[in-house]
Each structure stands twice: as C-alpha cells, then as structure tokens.
Design a protein around this motif. Structure first.
Motif, PDB file in Angstrom:
ATOM      1  N   GLY A   1      -0.190  13.843  -6.858  1.00  0.00           N
ATOM      2  CA  GLY A   1      -0.795  12.623  -7.437  1.00  0.00           C
ATOM      3  C   GLY A   1      -0.030  11.232  -7.287  1.00  0.00           C
ATOM      4  O   GLY A   1      -0.988  10.364  -6.946  1.00  0.00           O
ATOM      5  N   VAL A   2       1.186  11.264  -7.381  1.00  0.00           N
ATOM      6  CA  VAL A   2       1.968  10.092  -7.144  1.00  0.00           C
ATOM      7  C   VAL A   2       1.922   9.697  -5.744  1.00  0.00           C
ATOM      8  O   VAL A   2       1.625   8.302  -5.321  1.00  0.00           O
ATOM      9  CB  VAL A   2       3.170  10.236  -7.527  1.00  0.00           C
ATOM     10  N   GLY A   3       1.788  10.453  -4.799  1.00  0.00           N
ATOM     11  CA  GLY A   3       1.758  10.375  -3.251  1.00  0.00           C
ATOM     12  C   GLY A   3       0.443   9.776  -2.959  1.00  0.00           C
ATOM     13  O   GLY A   3       0.126   8.659  -2.175  1.00  0.00           O
ATOM     14  N   CYS A   4      -0.675  10.166  -3.413  1.00  0.00           N
ATOM     15  CA  CYS A   4      -1.859   9.745  -3.385  1.00  0.00           C
ATOM     16  C   CYS A   4      -2.101   8.315  -3.893  1.00  0.00           C
ATOM     17  O   CYS A   4      -2.770   7.349  -3.389  1.00  0.00           O
ATOM     18  CB  CYS A   4      -3.066  10.723  -3.851  1.00  0.00           C
ATOM     19  N   ALA A   5      -1.614   8.096  -5.193  1.00  0.00           N
ATOM     20  CA  ALA A   5      -1.660   6.643  -5.856  1.00  0.00           C
ATOM     21  C   ALA A   5      -1.029   5.768  -4.965  1.00  0.00           C
ATOM     22  O   ALA A   5      -1.581   4.557  -4.802  1.00  0.00           O
ATOM     23  CB  ALA A   5      -1.149   6.884  -7.396  1.00  0.00           C
ATOM     24  N   VAL A   6       0.201   6.033  -4.511  1.00  0.00           N
ATOM     25  CA  VAL A   6       0.987   4.814  -3.658  1.00  0.00           C
ATOM     26  C   VAL A   6       0.304   4.783  -2.320  1.00  0.00           C
ATOM     27  O   VAL A   6       0.245   3.585  -2.038  1.00  0.00           O
ATOM     28  CB  VAL A   6       2.311   5.660  -3.490  1.00  0.00           C
ATOM     29  N   ALA A   7      -0.188   5.883  -1.725  1.00  0.00           N
ATOM     30  CA  ALA A   7      -0.964   5.522  -0.420  1.00  0.00           C
ATOM     31  C   ALA A   7      -2.441   4.800  -0.932  1.00  0.00           C
ATOM     32  O   ALA A   7      -2.633   3.906   0.223  1.00  0.00           O
ATOM     33  CB  ALA A   7      -1.532   6.755  -0.048  1.00  0.00           C
ATOM     34  N   ALA A   8      -3.049   4.938  -2.023  1.00  0.00           N
ATOM     35  CA  ALA A   8      -4.028   3.974  -2.177  1.00  0.00           C
ATOM     36  C   ALA A   8      -3.607   2.690  -2.267  1.00  0.00           C
ATOM     37  O   ALA A   8      -4.487   1.750  -1.862  1.00  0.00           O
ATOM     38  CB  ALA A   8      -4.857   4.652  -3.488  1.00  0.00           C
ATOM     39  N   VAL A   9      -2.648   2.156  -3.261  1.00  0.00           N
ATOM     40  CA  VAL A   9      -2.218   0.955  -3.344  1.00  0.00           C
ATOM     41  C   VAL A   9      -1.844   0.401  -1.940  1.00  0.00           C
ATOM     42  O   VAL A   9      -2.187  -0.793  -1.621  1.00  0.00           O
ATOM     43  CB  VAL A   9      -1.038   0.990  -4.270  1.00  0.00           C
ATOM     44  N   LEU A  10      -1.091   1.178  -1.256  1.00  0.00           N
ATOM     45  CA  LEU A  10      -0.856   0.661   0.273  1.00  0.00           C
ATOM     46  C   LEU A  10      -2.069   0.253   1.182  1.00  0.00           C
ATOM     47  O   LEU A  10      -2.062  -0.486   2.061  1.00  0.00           O
ATOM     48  CB  LEU A  10       0.045   1.584   1.028  1.00  0.00           C
ATOM     49  N   PHE A  11      -3.070   1.238   0.949  1.00  0.00           N
ATOM     50  CA  PHE A  11      -4.451   1.021   1.508  1.00  0.00           C
ATOM     51  C   PHE A  11      -4.938  -0.295   1.174  1.00  0.00           C
ATOM     52  O   PHE A  11      -5.421  -1.192   2.127  1.00  0.00           O
ATOM     53  CB  PHE A  11      -5.389   2.131   1.351  1.00  0.00           C
ATOM     54  N   PHE A  12      -4.986  -0.672  -0.150  1.00  0.00           N
ATOM     55  CA  PHE A  12      -5.519  -1.791  -0.838  1.00  0.00           C
ATOM     56  C   PHE A  12      -4.756  -2.902  -0.066  1.00  0.00           C
ATOM     57  O   PHE A  12      -5.451  -4.134   0.007  1.00  0.00           O
ATOM     58  CB  PHE A  12      -5.689  -1.943  -2.160  1.00  0.00           C
ATOM     59  N   LEU A  13      -3.464  -2.890  -0.070  1.00  0.00           N
ATOM     60  CA  LEU A  13      -2.461  -3.964   0.633  1.00  0.00           C
ATOM     61  C   LEU A  13      -3.063  -4.318   2.068  1.00  0.00           C
ATOM     62  O   LEU A  13      -3.081  -5.320   2.513  1.00  0.00           O
ATOM     63  CB  LEU A  13      -1.090  -3.550   0.494  1.00  0.00           C
ATOM     64  N   VAL A  14      -3.332  -3.146   2.719  1.00  0.00           N
ATOM     65  CA  VAL A  14      -3.813  -3.436   4.096  1.00  0.00           C
ATOM     66  C   VAL A  14      -4.924  -4.006   4.450  1.00  0.00           C
ATOM     67  O   VAL A  14      -5.232  -5.010   5.112  1.00  0.00           O
ATOM     68  CB  VAL A  14      -3.806  -1.921   4.901  1.00  0.00           C
ATOM     69  N   LEU A  15      -5.958  -3.661   3.374  1.00  0.00           N
ATOM     70  CA  LEU A  15      -7.175  -4.341   3.249  1.00  0.00           C
ATOM     71  C   LEU A  15      -7.252  -5.780   2.954  1.00  0.00           C
ATOM     72  O   LEU A  15      -7.777  -6.620   3.585  1.00  0.00           O
ATOM     73  CB  LEU A  15      -8.152  -3.955   2.480  1.00  0.00           C
ATOM     74  N   GLY A  16      -6.197  -6.289   1.936  1.00  0.00           N
ATOM     75  CA  GLY A  16      -5.796  -7.596   1.754  1.00  0.00           C
ATOM     76  C   GLY A  16      -5.390  -8.204   2.834  1.00  0.00           C
ATOM     77  O   GLY A  16      -5.649  -9.582   3.295  1.00  0.00           O
ATOM     78  N   GLU A  17      -4.460  -7.741   3.624  1.00  0.00           N
ATOM     79  CA  GLU A  17      -3.810  -8.195   4.962  1.00  0.00           C
ATOM     80  C   GLU A  17      -4.787  -8.654   5.878  1.00  0.00           C
ATOM     81  O   GLU A  17      -4.923  -9.405   6.664  1.00  0.00           O
ATOM     82  CB  GLU A  17      -2.653  -7.642   5.496  1.00  0.00           C
ATOM     83  N   ALA A  18      -5.943  -7.538   5.994  1.00  0.00           N
ATOM     84  CA  ALA A  18      -7.010  -7.824   7.000  1.00  0.00           C
ATOM     85  C   ALA A  18      -7.882  -8.863   6.727  1.00  0.00           C
ATOM     86  O   ALA A  18      -8.364  -9.755   7.358  1.00  0.00           O
ATOM     87  CB  ALA A  18      -7.607  -6.559   7.018  1.00  0.00           C
ATOM     88  N   TRP A  19      -8.091  -9.116   5.302  1.00  0.00           N
ATOM     89  CA  TRP A  19      -8.854 -10.063   4.856  1.00  0.00           C
ATOM     90  C   TRP A  19      -8.108 -11.506   5.057  1.00  0.00           C
ATOM     91  O   TRP A  19      -8.781 -12.561   5.586  1.00  0.00           O
ATOM     92  CB  TRP A  19      -8.907 -10.054   3.274  1.00  0.00           C
ATOM     93  N   LYS A  20      -6.859 -11.644   5.016  1.00  0.00           N
ATOM     94  CA  LYS A  20      -6.029 -12.890   5.259  1.00  0.00           C
ATOM     95  C   LYS A  20      -6.082 -13.166   6.844  1.00  0.00           C
ATOM     96  O   LYS A  20      -6.226 -14.281   6.962  1.00  0.00           O
ATOM     97  CB  LYS A  20      -4.593 -12.704   4.820  1.00  0.00           C
ATOM     98  N   LEU A  21      -6.240 -11.999   7.529  1.00  0.00           N
ATOM     99  CA  LEU A  21      -6.034 -12.221   8.935  1.00  0.00           C
ATOM    100  C   LEU A  21      -7.645 -12.838   9.343  1.00  0.00           C
ATOM    101  O   LEU A  21      -7.714 -13.761  10.240  1.00  0.00           O
ATOM    102  CB  LEU A  21      -5.960 -11.006   9.678  1.00  0.00           C
ATOM    103  N   LEU A  22      -8.279 -12.614   8.640  1.00  0.00           N
ATOM    104  CA  LEU A  22      -9.828 -13.056   8.954  1.00  0.00           C
ATOM    105  C   LEU A  22      -9.775 -14.633   8.549  1.00  0.00           C
ATOM    106  O   LEU A  22     -10.437 -15.264   9.267  1.00  0.00           O
ATOM    107  CB  LEU A  22     -11.050 -12.241   8.375  1.00  0.00           C
ATOM    108  N   ASN A  23      -9.245 -14.796   7.262  1.00  0.00           N
ATOM    109  CA  ASN A  23      -9.230 -16.022   7.047  1.00  0.00           C
ATOM    110  C   ASN A  23      -8.419 -17.076   8.136  1.00  0.00           C
ATOM    111  O   ASN A  23      -8.913 -18.236   8.343  1.00  0.00           O
ATOM    112  CB  ASN A  23      -8.325 -16.322   5.871  1.00  0.00           C
ATOM    113  N   TYR A  24      -7.352 -16.503   8.815  1.00  0.00           N
ATOM    114  CA  TYR A  24      -6.597 -17.454   9.690  1.00  0.00           C
ATOM    115  C   TYR A  24      -7.744 -17.352  11.064  1.00  0.00           C
ATOM    116  O   TYR A  24      -7.709 -18.286  11.588  1.00  0.00           O
ATOM    117  CB  TYR A  24      -5.412 -16.517  10.203  1.00  0.00           C
ATOM    118  N   ILE A  25      -8.478 -16.357  11.181  1.00  0.00           N
ATOM    119  CA  ILE A  25      -9.333 -16.645  12.413  1.00  0.00           C
ATOM    120  C   ILE A  25     -10.493 -17.670  11.835  1.00  0.00           C
ATOM    121  O   ILE A  25     -10.656 -18.588  12.899  1.00  0.00           O
ATOM    122  CB  ILE A  25      -9.891 -15.194  12.642  1.00  0.00           C
ATOM    123  N   ASP A  26     -10.761 -17.840  10.847  1.00  0.00           N
ATOM    124  CA  ASP A  26     -11.731 -18.575  10.654  1.00  0.00           C
ATOM    125  C   ASP A  26     -11.297 -20.197  10.224  1.00  0.00           C
ATOM    126  O   ASP A  26     -11.984 -20.902  10.645  1.00  0.00           O
ATOM    127  CB  ASP A  26     -12.516 -18.430   9.140  1.00  0.00           C
TER     128      ASP A  26
END
Length: 159
Positions: free
Chosen positions: A49-74
């Motif tokens: 459970g802890v491993g899945c929760a930490v992986a989910a948080v990291l996944f959301f951080l990846v999505l956030g960084e991808a969003w920032k990258l799209l902002n940089y492109i714009d």
C-alpha cells in the motif's frame, strides 16, 4: 502549436483522472484482497500500500512536470535550461517509480503464489517497466535538448 499543446494538456488531465480513479477504486480493492488472501499478513499489505501510494504521488509529480514543460513550449522557452531541468525531474521521478515497483515484485510474487495467479507477476513487471521506458525516453530528450541548447548558444555567439 497551441492546438497541439492543448491536446497534450487534455491528455495529461485524463491521465491524472484515470490514475485518481485507479487509486480510489482499484488499489484499495487489491490491497483488501491481498490482505485476505495472505491470511492477515499486515506488514506485506502495508508495504504494498505504501509503495503504491508513493508511486502514485510520483506519477502526479511527473504529470505536473509535463504540464510545466508544455507551458515552456507555449511561451517559446522550450530550448532553455528550465526545460532541461523539467526533463531531468521527470527522469528521476520515473526511475523512482520503477525502483518502487521493482522492490514490490517479491510481494507480487508471494501473492501470486498464494492466490495461484501467475499473471499478477507480469502485471508487476509491467508496472516496473513502463516508468523505466519513460525515464529512458526523458533521459534521451534531456541529452538532445541540452545539445541543441549548446549548438544554439554557439550559433548566437558566432553571429
């Protein structure tokens, strides 16, 4: 260019919603089944459970960084050091997710043996392999972008 980044933003939002639904509905059901199948072995259930929760948080951080990258492109900052840094963070987060699921593979194996479900091990391997592919791709993009920035700065100095 804006229409392409809008499509990618919608994709990021949909991926985030899918992961949120997965975290709310699938993971608790899986953990409860794991706990019942393993005859009340709480430690392994908590580790999973802890491993899945930490992986989910990291996944959301990846999505956030991808969003920032799209902002940089714009904002025409795609060929900048901040974009390289965003790719570097995506790479580290993805490697971390991969590492978490590699560490969770023995728990998947124990559950698969007890429940007689060998396909579960393959699912664990896919959970570890997918972020590895993303991390390697982000690493490749980071290197290419860094080289492009160096070439651009050399050309700016030449002119």
């Amino acid at each position: 260019m804006k229409s392409k980044t809008v499509f990618l933003r919608i994709t990021i939002l949909l991926m985030g919603l899918a992961m949120l639904a997965f975290c709310i509905f699938v993971i608790p059901h899986f953990l409860l089944g794991f706990y019942k199948t393993m005859s009340g072995v709480l430690v392994q259930s908590l580790l999973l459970g802890v491993g899945c929760a930490v992986a989910a948080v990291l996944f959301f951080l990846v999505l956030g960084e991808a969003w920032k990258l799209l902002n940089y492109i714009d904002h025409d900052s795609a060929f900048s050091q901040i974009a390289v840094d965003a790719l570097r963070r995506i790479k580290y987060f993805a490697y971390s997710i991969c590492g978490i699921f590699i560490l969770e593979l023995p728990v998947f194996y124990i559950f698969a043996e007890k429940d007689d479900a060998p396909g579960l091990i393959i699912i664990g391997i896919i959970f570890a392999g997918a972020p590895l592919v993303i991390a390697i791709f982000a690493n490749l993009l980071q290197i290419l972008l860094q080289r492009a920035i160096e070439i651009k700065s050399e050309n700016d100095l030449t002119i």
